[in-house]
Design a protein around this motif. Sequence first.
Motif, PDB file in Angstrom:
ATOM      1  N   PRO A 164       0.540  -1.298  -0.230  1.00 44.49           N
ATOM      2  CA  PRO A 164      -0.196  -0.048  -0.035  1.00 44.49           C
ATOM      3  C   PRO A 164       1.024   1.372   0.207  1.00 44.49           C
ATOM      4  N   GLU A 165       2.079   1.539   0.601  1.00 47.49           N
ATOM      5  CA  GLU A 165       2.573   2.245   0.385  1.00 47.49           C
ATOM      6  C   GLU A 165       3.713   3.179  -0.390  1.00 47.49           C
ATOM      7  N   ARG A 166       3.620   1.440  -1.892  1.00 46.45           N
ATOM      8  CA  ARG A 166       4.330   2.315  -3.031  1.00 46.45           C
ATOM      9  C   ARG A 166       3.089   2.907  -4.313  1.00 46.45           C
ATOM     10  N   PRO A 167       3.235   3.763  -4.677  1.00 46.85           N
ATOM     11  CA  PRO A 167       2.931   4.623  -6.271  1.00 46.85           C
ATOM     12  C   PRO A 167       2.405   4.174  -6.355  1.00 46.85           C
ATOM     13  N   SER A 168       2.884   3.081  -7.314  1.00 47.53           N
ATOM     14  CA  SER A 168       2.205   2.048  -8.135  1.00 47.53           C
ATOM     15  C   SER A 168       0.601   1.576  -7.591  1.00 47.53           C
ATOM     16  N   ASN A 169       0.421   1.010  -6.474  1.00 49.72           N
ATOM     17  CA  ASN A 169      -0.640   0.390  -5.564  1.00 49.72           C
ATOM     18  C   ASN A 169      -1.530   1.709  -5.459  1.00 49.72           C
ATOM     19  N   GLY A 170      -1.269   3.046  -5.237  1.00 49.42           N
ATOM     20  CA  GLY A 170      -1.780   4.146  -4.957  1.00 49.42           C
ATOM     21  C   GLY A 170      -2.676   4.900  -6.374  1.00 49.42           C
ATOM     22  N   VAL A 171      -1.928   4.367  -7.342  1.00 45.98           N
ATOM     23  CA  VAL A 171      -2.522   4.896  -9.337  1.00 45.98           C
ATOM     24  C   VAL A 171      -2.940   3.553  -9.417  1.00 45.98           C
ATOM     25  N   LEU A 172      -3.056   2.800  -9.533  1.00 46.18           N
ATOM     26  CA  LEU A 172      -3.862   1.181  -9.647  1.00 46.18           C
ATOM     27  C   LEU A 172      -5.178   1.996  -9.531  1.00 46.18           C
ATOM     28  N   LYS A 173      -5.335   1.412  -7.649  1.00 50.30           N
ATOM     29  CA  LYS A 173      -6.352   1.677  -7.560  1.00 50.30           C
ATOM     30  C   LYS A 173      -7.603   3.301  -7.173  1.00 50.30           C
TER      31      LYS A 173
END
Length: 146
Positions: free
Chosen positions: A31-40
């Motif tokens: 969850p702390e990775r930017p790719s995770n937040g952008v995907l969501k």
Amino acid sequence: MPQFENPSDEQLKQLFETTKTIALVGASPKPERPSNGVLKFLLNQGYKVIPVNPGQAGSEIHGQTVVAQLSDISEPVDMVDIFRNSEDAAGVVDEAIKIGAKTVWMQLGVINPDAAAKAIEHGMTAVMNRCPAIEIPRLTGVSAEH
């Protein structure tokens, strides 16, 4: 008309309106990775997002099944969103060309002019050093919450 690095706001709006399916290369389950937040964020905007990460293939991120590589995707991809380093972006662009993607989007800090030029030579749109989770809220006024 393919674009390179600095499309206008109008061109970006059109790109987001015509994009339906996004392959997110370098997707992380953390969850702390930017790719995770952008995907969501992209999922919440109504896009179909296919996470791509060979180390996570077969698992799920935000309910989406992860594939190992772009060639594992069995449907048309409008945009390939690249969360890899600038050097690795070239190989991802080559894969994006092979699968017939319309756009390659290199995330903030991902800058590879040669790869972008190659994408454009193949009729694609190329965007560098930008983030859709920043550009979409800026252009549409939607919340940037991931």
